[in-house]
Scaffold this motif. Structure first.
Motif, short mmCIF file in Angstrom:
data_model
loop_
_atom_site.label_atom_id
_atom_site.label_comp_id
_atom_site.label_asym_id
_atom_site.label_seq_id
_atom_site.Cartn_x
_atom_site.Cartn_y
_atom_site.Cartn_z
N ALA A 100 1.12 -0.87 0.34
CA ALA A 100 -0.25 -0.37 0.35
C ALA A 100 1.05 1.10 -0.22
O ALA A 100 0.55 2.31 -0.53
CB ALA A 100 -1.04 0.30 1.67
N LEU A 101 2.06 1.01 0.46
CA LEU A 101 2.63 2.07 1.25
C LEU A 101 4.20 2.44 -0.14
O LEU A 101 4.77 3.82 0.09
CB LEU A 101 3.09 2.50 2.21
CG LEU A 101 2.25 2.66 3.44
CD1 LEU A 101 2.48 2.24 5.08
CD2 LEU A 101 1.28 3.81 3.00
N GLY A 102 4.13 1.68 -0.60
CA GLY A 102 5.79 1.63 -1.33
C GLY A 102 6.48 0.88 -0.56
O GLY A 102 6.98 0.31 -0.11
N PRO A 103 8.06 1.36 -1.27
CA PRO A 103 8.83 0.91 -1.03
C PRO A 103 9.43 1.17 0.38
O PRO A 103 8.88 2.62 1.37
CB PRO A 103 10.33 1.04 -1.33
CG PRO A 103 9.74 1.26 -3.51
CD PRO A 103 8.30 1.91 -2.67
N GLN A 104 10.00 0.65 1.29
CA GLN A 104 10.53 0.93 3.02
C GLN A 104 12.10 1.39 3.04
O GLN A 104 12.86 0.49 2.48
CB GLN A 104 9.79 0.07 3.65
CG GLN A 104 7.98 -0.09 4.01
CD GLN A 104 7.39 1.47 4.11
OE1 GLN A 104 8.07 2.03 5.44
NE2 GLN A 104 6.70 1.66 3.24
N GLU A 105 12.35 2.33 3.25
CA GLU A 105 13.66 2.55 3.78
C GLU A 105 13.98 1.47 5.44
O GLU A 105 13.37 2.04 6.02
CB GLU A 105 13.92 4.10 4.49
CG GLU A 105 13.39 5.22 2.84
CD GLU A 105 13.70 6.31 3.43
OE1 GLU A 105 14.84 6.97 4.66
OE2 GLU A 105 13.20 7.63 2.72
N GLY A 106 14.98 1.46 5.86
CA GLY A 106 15.24 1.11 6.97
C GLY A 106 15.66 1.75 8.13
O GLY A 106 15.81 3.33 8.03
N PRO A 107 16.88 1.76 8.89
CA PRO A 107 17.07 2.72 9.87
C PRO A 107 18.33 3.51 9.24
O PRO A 107 19.02 3.21 7.55
CB PRO A 107 18.08 1.45 10.84
CG PRO A 107 18.53 0.02 9.65
CD PRO A 107 17.09 -0.19 8.62
N PRO A 108 18.52 4.45 9.91
CA PRO A 108 19.02 5.57 9.27
C PRO A 108 20.49 5.19 8.61
O PRO A 108 20.99 4.54 10.09
CB PRO A 108 18.95 6.61 10.02
CG PRO A 108 17.81 6.79 11.29
CD PRO A 108 17.65 4.95 10.36
#
Length: 111
Positions: A100-108
């Motif tokens: 639903a939201l697209g690609p997800q970033e990991g931790p900074p």
């Protein structure tokens, strides 16, 4: 409304924000970096208190934040976990959120 700061222990990172709403002892809403956090406390008939927490965040970091808050709220409930348990939560949230939201970033990146 007053400003707030959120220093991260052991780092030089501090997020700043603004208190948007404060209705003691039931509601606290504030900005936190790019996000809006809202904590609502409601008394339950059995004498306990229900916490409803909302994090309005950019879509690409929803899984990362959900995993982090999952651990923070579990600690609030008295649970303890290994430092790397975050990775398992993150993987499950990525699978749930990406459609639903697209690609997800990991931790900074560590800085």
């Amino acid at each position: 409304m007053p400003g707030v700061s959120f220093p991260f222990a052991g780092t030089d990172m501090t997020l700043t924000g603004t208190v948007l709403e404060a209705e003691e002892p039931r509601v606290l809403a504030c900005t936190w970096g790019e996000e809006t956090l809202r904590f609502t406390l409601t008394p339950e008939p059995d004498g306990r208190t229900r916490l409803v927490f909302t994090d309005e965040t950019p879509p690409g970091i929803a899984a990362r934040n959900a995993a982090g808050w999952h651990i923070c709220l579990a600690r609030l409930a008295g649970e303890t976990a290994a430092a790397d348990v975050w990775k398992g939560h993150f993987g499950r949230y990525v699978a749930a959120f990406e459609p639903a939201l697209g690609p997800q970033e990991g931790p900074p990146a560590a800085g």
